[in-house]
Design a protein around this motif. Structure first.
Motif, PDB file in Angstrom:
ATOM      1  N   GLU A  24       0.835  -1.207   0.000  1.00  0.00           N
ATOM      2  CA  GLU A  24       0.000   0.000   0.000  1.00  0.00           C
ATOM      3  C   GLU A  24       0.868   1.256   0.000  1.00  0.00           C
ATOM      4  O   GLU A  24       0.540   2.260  -0.644  1.00  0.00           O
ATOM      5  N   ASN A  25       1.981   1.183   0.727  1.00  0.00           N
ATOM      6  CA  ASN A  25       2.884   2.329   0.767  1.00  0.00           C
ATOM      7  C   ASN A  25       3.560   2.578  -0.572  1.00  0.00           C
ATOM      8  O   ASN A  25       3.881   3.719  -0.897  1.00  0.00           O
ATOM      9  N   ILE A  26       3.785   1.518  -1.342  1.00  0.00           N
ATOM     10  CA  ILE A  26       4.355   1.715  -2.681  1.00  0.00           C
ATOM     11  C   ILE A  26       3.391   2.557  -3.518  1.00  0.00           C
ATOM     12  O   ILE A  26       3.783   3.542  -4.148  1.00  0.00           O
ATOM     13  N   PHE A  27       2.102   2.185  -3.472  1.00  0.00           N
ATOM     14  CA  PHE A  27       1.110   2.952  -4.238  1.00  0.00           C
ATOM     15  C   PHE A  27       1.037   4.397  -3.759  1.00  0.00           C
ATOM     16  O   PHE A  27       1.010   5.332  -4.560  1.00  0.00           O
ATOM     17  N   LEU A  28       1.021   4.584  -2.455  1.00  0.00           N
ATOM     18  CA  LEU A  28       0.929   5.931  -1.894  1.00  0.00           C
ATOM     19  C   LEU A  28       2.135   6.792  -2.297  1.00  0.00           C
ATOM     20  O   LEU A  28       1.997   7.885  -2.847  1.00  0.00           O
ATOM     21  N   ASN A  29       3.318   6.251  -2.045  1.00  0.00           N
ATOM     22  CA  ASN A  29       4.543   7.008  -2.279  1.00  0.00           C
ATOM     23  C   ASN A  29       4.761   7.297  -3.760  1.00  0.00           C
ATOM     24  O   ASN A  29       5.090   8.425  -4.150  1.00  0.00           O
ATOM     25  N   ALA A  30       4.543   6.287  -4.596  1.00  0.00           N
ATOM     26  CA  ALA A  30       4.776   6.471  -6.032  1.00  0.00           C
ATOM     27  C   ALA A  30       3.779   7.469  -6.615  1.00  0.00           C
ATOM     28  O   ALA A  30       4.108   8.227  -7.522  1.00  0.00           O
ATOM     29  N   THR A  31       2.546   7.482  -6.083  1.00  0.00           N
ATOM     30  CA  THR A  31       1.571   8.463  -6.569  1.00  0.00           C
ATOM     31  C   THR A  31       2.016   9.866  -6.181  1.00  0.00           C
ATOM     32  O   THR A  31       1.974  10.784  -7.002  1.00  0.00           O
ATOM     33  N   LEU A  32       2.467  10.024  -4.940  1.00  0.00           N
ATOM     34  CA  LEU A  32       2.944  11.340  -4.517  1.00  0.00           C
ATOM     35  C   LEU A  32       4.112  11.804  -5.387  1.00  0.00           C
ATOM     36  O   LEU A  32       4.280  12.978  -5.654  1.00  0.00           O
ATOM     37  N   LEU A  33       4.910  10.852  -5.852  1.00  0.00           N
ATOM     38  CA  LEU A  33       6.056  11.203  -6.684  1.00  0.00           C
ATOM     39  C   LEU A  33       5.685  11.371  -8.152  1.00  0.00           C
ATOM     40  O   LEU A  33       6.553  11.550  -8.996  1.00  0.00           O
ATOM     41  N   GLY A  34       4.380  11.274  -8.458  1.00  0.00           N
ATOM     42  CA  GLY A  34       3.944  11.658  -9.798  1.00  0.00           C
ATOM     43  C   GLY A  34       3.498  10.543 -10.727  1.00  0.00           C
ATOM     44  O   GLY A  34       3.250  10.785 -11.901  1.00  0.00           O
ATOM     45  N   MET A  35       3.386   9.310 -10.241  1.00  0.00           N
ATOM     46  CA  MET A  35       2.987   8.221 -11.131  1.00  0.00           C
ATOM     47  C   MET A  35       1.480   7.963 -11.053  1.00  0.00           C
ATOM     48  O   MET A  35       0.875   8.094  -9.991  1.00  0.00           O
ATOM     49  N   THR A  36       0.900   7.553 -12.166  1.00  0.00           N
ATOM     50  CA  THR A  36      -0.512   7.162 -12.142  1.00  0.00           C
ATOM     51  C   THR A  36      -0.610   5.714 -11.659  1.00  0.00           C
ATOM     52  O   THR A  36       0.364   4.966 -11.687  1.00  0.00           O
ATOM     53  N   LYS A  37      -1.813   5.347 -11.252  1.00  0.00           N
ATOM     54  CA  LYS A  37      -2.038   4.022 -10.687  1.00  0.00           C
ATOM     55  C   LYS A  37      -1.674   2.913 -11.685  1.00  0.00           C
ATOM     56  O   LYS A  37      -1.053   1.913 -11.325  1.00  0.00           O
ATOM     57  N   ASN A  38      -2.050   3.118 -12.953  1.00  0.00           N
ATOM     58  CA  ASN A  38      -1.756   2.096 -13.960  1.00  0.00           C
ATOM     59  C   ASN A  38      -0.268   1.862 -14.127  1.00  0.00           C
ATOM     60  O   ASN A  38       0.192   0.722 -14.239  1.00  0.00           O
ATOM     61  N   LYS A  39       0.489   2.952 -14.159  1.00  0.00           N
ATOM     62  CA  LYS A  39       1.944   2.835 -14.284  1.00  0.00           C
ATOM     63  C   LYS A  39       2.521   2.066 -13.092  1.00  0.00           C
ATOM     64  O   LYS A  39       3.405   1.236 -13.252  1.00  0.00           O
ATOM     65  N   ILE A  40       2.002   2.360 -11.909  1.00  0.00           N
ATOM     66  CA  ILE A  40       2.523   1.694 -10.717  1.00  0.00           C
ATOM     67  C   ILE A  40       2.236   0.200 -10.802  1.00  0.00           C
ATOM     68  O   ILE A  40       3.095  -0.633 -10.501  1.00  0.00           O
ATOM     69  N   LYS A  41       1.019  -0.132 -11.243  1.00  0.00           N
ATOM     70  CA  LYS A  41       0.663  -1.555 -11.374  1.00  0.00           C
ATOM     71  C   LYS A  41       1.622  -2.285 -12.302  1.00  0.00           C
ATOM     72  O   LYS A  41       2.017  -3.413 -12.037  1.00  0.00           O
TER      73      LYS A  41
END
Ligand SMILES: Nc1ncnc2c1ncn2[C@@H]1O[C@H](COP(=O)(O)OP(=O)(O)O)[C@@H](O)[C@H]1O
Ligand SMILES: [Mg+2]
Lengths: 246, 261
Positions: free
Chosen positions: A112-129
């Protein structure tokens, strides 16, 4: 021919107010009214009319003693601080590497923290997935990734934070005395990875107390002293004078 | 300014950021203990009990079905206090990222408003279930009235959260002031009493409170099954005004967030 600069500082001056009536509270303001009024006008100039520019793909090491304004310079590049005078031009996406645990929540799991942190750093959810498996793999935290972060050691948190950062799309990476954390083996691995990112053509700004690290990574160096650029140029030359000074 | 933000960040990204930060607030709120939701519903219910004892039992106030009357005011008010009392700390508690990363900071108070809004929606369900035991009659008008009121109240709360969260960074006494002010506002909003108890010549002053109309509308909608559109629009505009002022203040101050933290 005009060079293609990715970062340009034009006569940048940055100061901080020395005293802030509001954040110190009204009570202390009233109690020390006379002093307070005088302090109100005072300011601390941290960067004084600074100009330099950096080409894409260069790696800049920043030197200077504590309080010289290195972090302030990085804040201006990241766009979280704004100059009081002059102009800062930055082309491209800036990725600041965060200090231990910043942007994480202890009650959430590693994933969950990966999603949170990566979004704050500018990535969209799809990219993170798309990238989450690589992130977890690099962090070597497969077995713990669904545990809450409060069960992690500080070394594990550092690993997770670093692993997220390197999978974020960016043009400029800011490293503020950040590589000196985590266990030795992972430090080595991180350093390798940063070299790899540099090979890929990313621009890197690297603040470190260790001249050897700067030498290994950087092509240029900038030495800050008393709000001015004491020296800027080829890394070997700057380091030579800097080490002499110490 | 708005245009800049949309150009700089894609709408897709803004949406993802809103969702992830709102979910974070909700998860954190309920993760610590399984009974998290239960406890946060218990709070307004206990308050209800106390007010029934004080006003019905001791002061003998004349309001029919006082329990229903109270919870239709106290539950929406809970959304207000939950956000407003946390607002001074929303930027402070995210200091480590605000100092380093540039992202649309407006979303931090928005996520707080939304997560508490979702919580309110769930508590509304509890309210209706309790109400059914006390002669509450569901109305078809709820279907459009509830979303409309959620919208107006959400805009108002978000606007205030923008103002409070940003100003508090530069003026840390604000947190205390807000606490006192919210207690006063609670008694000045028709929650414990009805609008008709307010002396006619003072009602205009009471109506200046932006929550006046919203709480009044919740109660009429839930108890009587209709929404006074004129009053609704008036207070929606009022809320929008506060929101726009809030956004302006927040954006103006946001340039200095990193150095004030
Ligand atoms: N937000 C701030 N408000 C007031 N003064 C600050 C703030 N941030 C840094 N300073 C002051 O500015 C100077 C430079 O700080 P910094 O850029 O962090 O230096 P460095 O990273 O080189 O150690 C220091 O004297 C510090 O005390
Ligand atoms: Mg520093």
């Amino acid at each position: 021919m005009v060079k293609d600069y990715i970062i340009t500082f034009e006569n940048v001056t940055k100061w901080y107010p020395l005293y802030n009536v509001f954040s110190q509270g009204f009570k202390s303001f009233i109690l020390n009214f006379k002093n307070s009024l005088q302090n109100l006008k005072k300011k601390k100039v941290v960067l004084n009319n600074i100009s330099f520019s950096l080409e894409k793909g260069e790696c800049l090491g920043i030197l200077g003693r504590n309080g010289a304004g290195k972090s302030t310079l990085l804040g201006l590049i990241a766009g979280v601080l704004h100059p009081n005078k002059g102009k800062v031009k930055v082309k491209g996406k800036v990725l600041p590497l965060l200090e231990l645990g910043a942007g994480f929540h202890p009650e959430l799991t590693g994933r969950e923290n990966i999603f949170l942190n990566a979004t704050l750093l500018g990535m969209t959810k799809n990219k993170i997935k798309e990238r989450i498996d690589d992130i977890i793999k690099f962090s070597e935290l497969e077995d713990y990734i669904d545990q809450p972060l409060r069960t992690y050691s500080s070394g594990m948190i550092t690993r997770l934070a670093f692993s997220i950062s390197i999978f974020i799309d960016s043009d400029i990476i800011l490293l503020d005395e950040i590589l000196a954390v985590g266990d030795f083996r992972f430090q080595e691995k991180s350093f390798e990875k940063i070299l790899e990112l540099k090979e890929q053509g990313k621009t890197i700004i690297f603040v470190s107390h260790n001249p050897a690290d700067i030498k290994k990574l950087c092509s240029k160096a900038l030495w800050l002293e008393n709000g001015k650029i004491k020296m800027f140029g080829n890394v070997e030359q700057v380091l030579e004078s800097y080490v002499e000074m110490l | 300014m708005k245009k800049n933000i949309i150009n700089y960040y894609s709408l897709r990204y803004i949406w993802d950021l809103i969702v992830i930060l709102t979910l974070k607030e909700i998860k954190v709120k309920y993760k610590r203990n399984l009974l998290g939701f239960f406890w946060s519903i218990l709070n307004p219910l206990l308050l209800t009990l106390v007010f029934i004892i004080a006003f019905k039992g001791v002061l003998k106030i004349h309001i029919n079905n006082y329990l229903l009357f109270l919870i239709t005011g106290l539950f929406p008010w809970q959304w207000v206090t939950n956000v407003i009392l946390s607002a001074p700390n929303i930027l402070l508690s995210n200091a480590s990222i605000i100092k380093k990363i540039k992202f649309p900071y407006e979303i931090l108070p928005l996520a707080l408003t939304l997560s508490e809004g979702i919580h309110f929606l769930l508590s509304l369900l509890v309210l209706i279930i309790i109400g059914l035991f006390y002669n509450l009659k569901p109305s078809i008008n709820w279907l459009w009235g509830i979303p409309l009121l959620l919208l107006a109240q959400g805009i108002l709360i978000y606007g205030l959260a923008l103002i409070i969260s940003s100003i508090n960074l530069f003026f840390r006494d604000l947190e205390r002031i807000v606490q006192v002010f919210m207690t006063m506002l609670f008694y000045l909003t028709p929650i414990l009493y009805d609008i008709k108890h307010i002396p006619q010549k003072y009602i205009i002053f009471f109506a200046l409170n932006p929550f006046f109309g919203i709480i009044y509308e919740w109660r009429t909608l839930l108890l009587k099954g209709y929404l006074d559109i004129k009053i609704y629009i008036l207070y929606l505009l009022y809320s929008l005004l506060i929101f726009i002022v809030g956004l302006k203040i927040f954006r103006k101050l946001s340039k200095k967030f990193a150095e004030a933290l």
